[in-house]
Design a protein around this motif. Sequence first.
Motif, PDB file in Angstrom:
ATOM      1  N   GLU A  89       0.754  -1.258   0.157  1.00 30.84           N
ATOM      2  CA  GLU A  89       0.203  -0.073  -0.014  1.00 30.84           C
ATOM      3  C   GLU A  89       1.536   1.461  -0.248  1.00 30.84           C
ATOM      4  N   ALA A  90       2.030   1.388   0.847  1.00 31.35           N
ATOM      5  CA  ALA A  90       2.857   2.167   0.971  1.00 31.35           C
ATOM      6  C   ALA A  90       3.347   2.843  -0.110  1.00 31.35           C
ATOM      7  N   VAL A  91       4.204   1.650  -1.378  1.00 28.82           N
ATOM      8  CA  VAL A  91       4.837   1.694  -1.897  1.00 28.82           C
ATOM      9  C   VAL A  91       3.387   2.023  -3.471  1.00 28.82           C
ATOM     10  N   ARG A  92       2.765   1.436  -3.324  1.00 32.33           N
ATOM     11  CA  ARG A  92       1.399   1.993  -4.106  1.00 32.33           C
ATOM     12  C   ARG A  92       0.848   3.834  -4.091  1.00 32.33           C
ATOM     13  N   ASP A  93       0.635   4.060  -3.004  1.00 34.06           N
ATOM     14  CA  ASP A  93       0.602   5.203  -2.804  1.00 34.06           C
ATOM     15  C   ASP A  93       1.869   6.362  -2.997  1.00 34.06           C
ATOM     16  N   ALA A  94       2.980   5.237  -2.939  1.00 29.05           N
ATOM     17  CA  ALA A  94       4.121   6.495  -3.427  1.00 29.05           C
ATOM     18  C   ALA A  94       4.257   6.356  -5.099  1.00 29.05           C
ATOM     19  N   GLY A  95       3.135   6.125  -5.751  1.00 32.02           N
ATOM     20  CA  GLY A  95       2.692   6.046  -7.542  1.00 32.02           C
ATOM     21  C   GLY A  95       3.747   4.334  -8.135  1.00 32.02           C
ATOM     22  N   TYR A  96       4.039   3.369  -6.691  1.00 34.18           N
ATOM     23  CA  TYR A  96       4.899   3.138  -8.366  1.00 34.18           C
ATOM     24  C   TYR A  96       3.496   1.658  -7.478  1.00 34.18           C
ATOM     25  N   GLY A  97       3.257   0.711  -8.977  1.00 33.90           N
ATOM     26  CA  GLY A  97       3.475  -0.157  -9.042  1.00 33.90           C
ATOM     27  C   GLY A  97       4.492  -1.724  -8.401  1.00 33.90           C
ATOM     28  N   ASN A 134      16.488 -12.580   2.185  1.00 34.31           N
ATOM     29  CA  ASN A 134      16.585 -12.733   1.079  1.00 34.31           C
ATOM     30  C   ASN A 134      15.422 -12.055   0.633  1.00 34.31           C
ATOM     31  N   GLY A 135      14.791 -12.268  -0.394  1.00 36.71           N
ATOM     32  CA  GLY A 135      13.560 -11.049  -0.668  1.00 36.71           C
ATOM     33  C   GLY A 135      13.822 -10.518  -1.994  1.00 36.71           C
ATOM     34  N   VAL A 136      12.918 -10.136  -3.418  1.00 47.02           N
ATOM     35  CA  VAL A 136      13.448  -8.942  -4.400  1.00 47.02           C
ATOM     36  C   VAL A 136      12.125  -8.783  -4.701  1.00 47.02           C
ATOM     37  N   ALA A 137      12.180  -7.086  -5.293  1.00 46.32           N
ATOM     38  CA  ALA A 137      11.056  -6.911  -5.706  1.00 46.32           C
ATOM     39  C   ALA A 137      11.518  -5.956  -7.115  1.00 46.32           C
ATOM     40  N   ILE A 138      10.808  -5.627  -7.724  1.00 44.45           N
ATOM     41  CA  ILE A 138      10.395  -4.477  -9.217  1.00 44.45           C
ATOM     42  C   ILE A 138       9.356  -3.490  -8.965  1.00 44.45           C
ATOM     43  N   LEU A 139       9.472  -2.032  -8.752  1.00 44.68           N
ATOM     44  CA  LEU A 139       8.725  -1.528  -8.465  1.00 44.68           C
ATOM     45  C   LEU A 139       8.361  -0.584  -9.932  1.00 44.68           C
TER      46      LEU A 139
END
Length: 267
Positions: free
Chosen positions: A45-53, A63-68
């Motif tokens: 939610e915070a990432v989307r509120d910042a304008g990112y899918g 570990n853990g990886v993400a693409i915005l």
Amino acid sequence: MRIATFNINGVNGRLANLLEWLGVTAPDVVCLQELKATQEAFPEEAVRDAGYGAIWQGQKSWNGVAILARGIEPIETRRALPGDPDDRQSRYIEAAVNGVLVGCLYLPNGNPAPGAKFDYKLRWFERLRDHAKDLLDAEVPAVLAGDFNVMPTEQDVHAPERWIDDALFRPEVREAFRELVDQGWTDAVRKLHPNDRIYTFWRYYRNAFSRDAGLRIDHILLSPELADRAVAAGVDRSVRGRDHASDHAPVWIELAEPKPRRRRRAG
């Protein structure tokens, strides 16, 4: 198009820093590593509120990886590196963003070396090279970005004599990185800054950051279809100096718009 990679070292614990950096620099694509969060705990939610899918592959505790992607949804193409169906570590995710295939990776540390963890690192590197070759053979605009956990040359490490036996600097690892690049990939930061001493990681102790005793272990590799479009690159060092910062700083590149293809005249 600005593409960045950032080992966040705990996405929830350093969320404020991440959101501030996104707001100031507005990269088009961001590859994150070391989320240290389960799939359900990612701050979507915070990432989307910042304008990112976003797409992400979480893992409890490490570990853990993400693409915005700014303003759009990344189109997921892969969420694990091929070659070992028994590997459950969340270290690779891939997506198409605005005509570019983006592979976000977190290569194993490998310490202590020699040992089982170092052997796993070399096997993972081999799998990465195989997949990278497939991407090149497909002749698509592609980026491999992330924490590679390797300093390619002595130019990429403060006091290299102290790292001789470390898994990030051992000859086998540096050779594996060299073989990857030699497939046809371009180390974008090094191409644009061939003679500069550039670091992306500074340990938390012994005042490493203030002494600039760092390492360059976060890299952005470009396929031949993108290499000539790289016009700028850098490291957002100031992010490392903030309170409660990750021990890494974001690394970024700028790609120029592709040149339009000339239409053939009708004969």
